[in-house]
Design a protein around this motif. Sequence first.
Motif, PDB file in Angstrom:
ATOM      1  N   HIS A 153      96.738  35.050 -27.834  1.00 44.19           N
ATOM      2  CA  HIS A 153      96.071  33.927 -27.162  1.00 44.19           C
ATOM      3  C   HIS A 153      95.529  34.374 -25.796  1.00 44.19           C
ATOM      4  CE1 HIS A 153      99.427  32.137 -29.645  1.00 44.19           C
ATOM      5  NE2 HIS A 153      98.336  31.826 -30.290  1.00 44.19           N
ATOM      6  N   ARG A 196      87.092  24.751 -21.209  1.00 40.16           N
ATOM      7  CA  ARG A 196      88.255  24.948 -20.332  1.00 40.16           C
ATOM      8  C   ARG A 196      89.067  23.657 -20.252  1.00 40.16           C
ATOM      9  NH1 ARG A 196      87.853  29.912 -17.886  1.00 40.16           N
ATOM     10  NH2 ARG A 196      85.756  30.726 -17.659  1.00 40.16           N
ATOM     11  N   TYR A 211      91.551  29.937 -20.339  1.00 41.40           N
ATOM     12  CA  TYR A 211      90.897  28.626 -20.359  1.00 41.40           C
ATOM     13  C   TYR A 211      91.638  27.545 -19.580  1.00 41.40           C
ATOM     14  CZ  TYR A 211      94.442  26.547 -23.248  1.00 41.40           C
ATOM     15  OH  TYR A 211      95.633  26.044 -23.669  1.00 41.40           O
ATOM     16  N   TYR A 218      92.464  33.956 -24.318  1.00 42.05           N
ATOM     17  CA  TYR A 218      91.350  33.275 -23.643  1.00 42.05           C
ATOM     18  C   TYR A 218      91.840  32.594 -22.361  1.00 42.05           C
ATOM     19  CZ  TYR A 218      88.063  33.916 -27.467  1.00 42.05           C
ATOM     20  OH  TYR A 218      87.216  34.459 -28.397  1.00 42.05           O
ATOM     21  N   ASP A 245      84.589  20.247 -20.834  1.00 39.26           N
ATOM     22  CA  ASP A 245      85.918  20.636 -20.355  1.00 39.26           C
ATOM     23  C   ASP A 245      86.867  19.449 -20.456  1.00 39.26           C
ATOM     24  OD1 ASP A 245      84.928  23.120 -19.732  1.00 39.26           O
ATOM     25  OD2 ASP A 245      85.188  22.931 -17.564  1.00 39.26           O
ATOM     26  N   PRO A 302      86.093  31.758 -22.647  1.00 40.66           N
ATOM     27  CA  PRO A 302      86.430  30.578 -23.445  1.00 40.66           C
ATOM     28  C   PRO A 302      85.226  29.646 -23.636  1.00 40.66           C
ATOM     29  CG  PRO A 302      87.285  30.347 -21.220  1.00 40.66           C
ATOM     30  CD  PRO A 302      86.697  31.723 -21.317  1.00 40.66           C
ATOM     31  N   LEU A 334      90.373  30.794 -32.406  1.00 37.61           N
ATOM     32  CA  LEU A 334      90.183  31.925 -31.491  1.00 37.61           C
ATOM     33  C   LEU A 334      91.369  32.877 -31.443  1.00 37.61           C
ATOM     34  CD1 LEU A 334      88.628  29.927 -28.509  1.00 37.61           C
ATOM     35  CD2 LEU A 334      87.422  31.336 -30.192  1.00 37.61           C
ATOM     36  N   TRP A 384      95.558  25.268 -28.672  1.00 41.22           N
ATOM     37  CA  TRP A 384      94.165  25.322 -28.217  1.00 41.22           C
ATOM     38  C   TRP A 384      93.438  26.462 -28.937  1.00 41.22           C
ATOM     39  CZ3 TRP A 384      90.975  28.903 -25.923  1.00 41.22           C
ATOM     40  CH2 TRP A 384      89.798  28.424 -25.342  1.00 41.22           C
ATOM     41  N   HIS A 385      94.043  27.644 -28.982  1.00 43.87           N
ATOM     42  CA  HIS A 385      93.446  28.789 -29.663  1.00 43.87           C
ATOM     43  C   HIS A 385      93.267  28.504 -31.166  1.00 43.87           C
ATOM     44  CE1 HIS A 385      94.283  31.021 -25.970  1.00 43.87           C
ATOM     45  NE2 HIS A 385      93.528  32.001 -26.448  1.00 43.87           N
TER      46      HIS A 385
END
Length: 156
Positions: free
Chosen positions: A20, A114, A24, A22, A134, A111, A154, A148-149
């Motif tokens: 993970h 955010r 963000y 990123y 965002d 990312p 991601l 989130w990922h």
Amino acid sequence: MKLNGACHCGKVVFTVNSKHPYPYNLCYCSICRKTAGSGGFVINLSAEYKTLKVTGAEHITIYHAKIDNKISPAERHFCKHCSANLWLYDARWPDQVHPFAGAIDSELPIPPERTHLMLGSKAHWVDAPIKDGDLQFEQYPSESIAQWHQRLKLEQ
């Protein structure tokens, strides 16, 4: 993704693996603001604690933040020479370590959105760089770094 990091003076160097990576999650809490981000924010990444390799560990000091007159069990690792904020470790989640993006020298992915969290603690004079799309939270969001990922597909 393998992350390479170091303090500013170079006495502490580390590597860690992250699914993970990123950067963000922008945190405006008073702890992050006062220990590392001044008027701005700090970005935590998530990584696998068992993969953390450190050179220069003797140059690290640990800070336990005070939250509502209680000492947090979370350990914020800093270089005791240059004060660089390195990572956070909390034994309540022993498989994870959270390197601070500012200590990472590897090229991090950008990312697509955010998350601005702890905006309720943001200093009033700070102009948060919030863009369209965002997410914004007065406190902590319910979505974790891993979630989130996963939501954005991601994971590395």
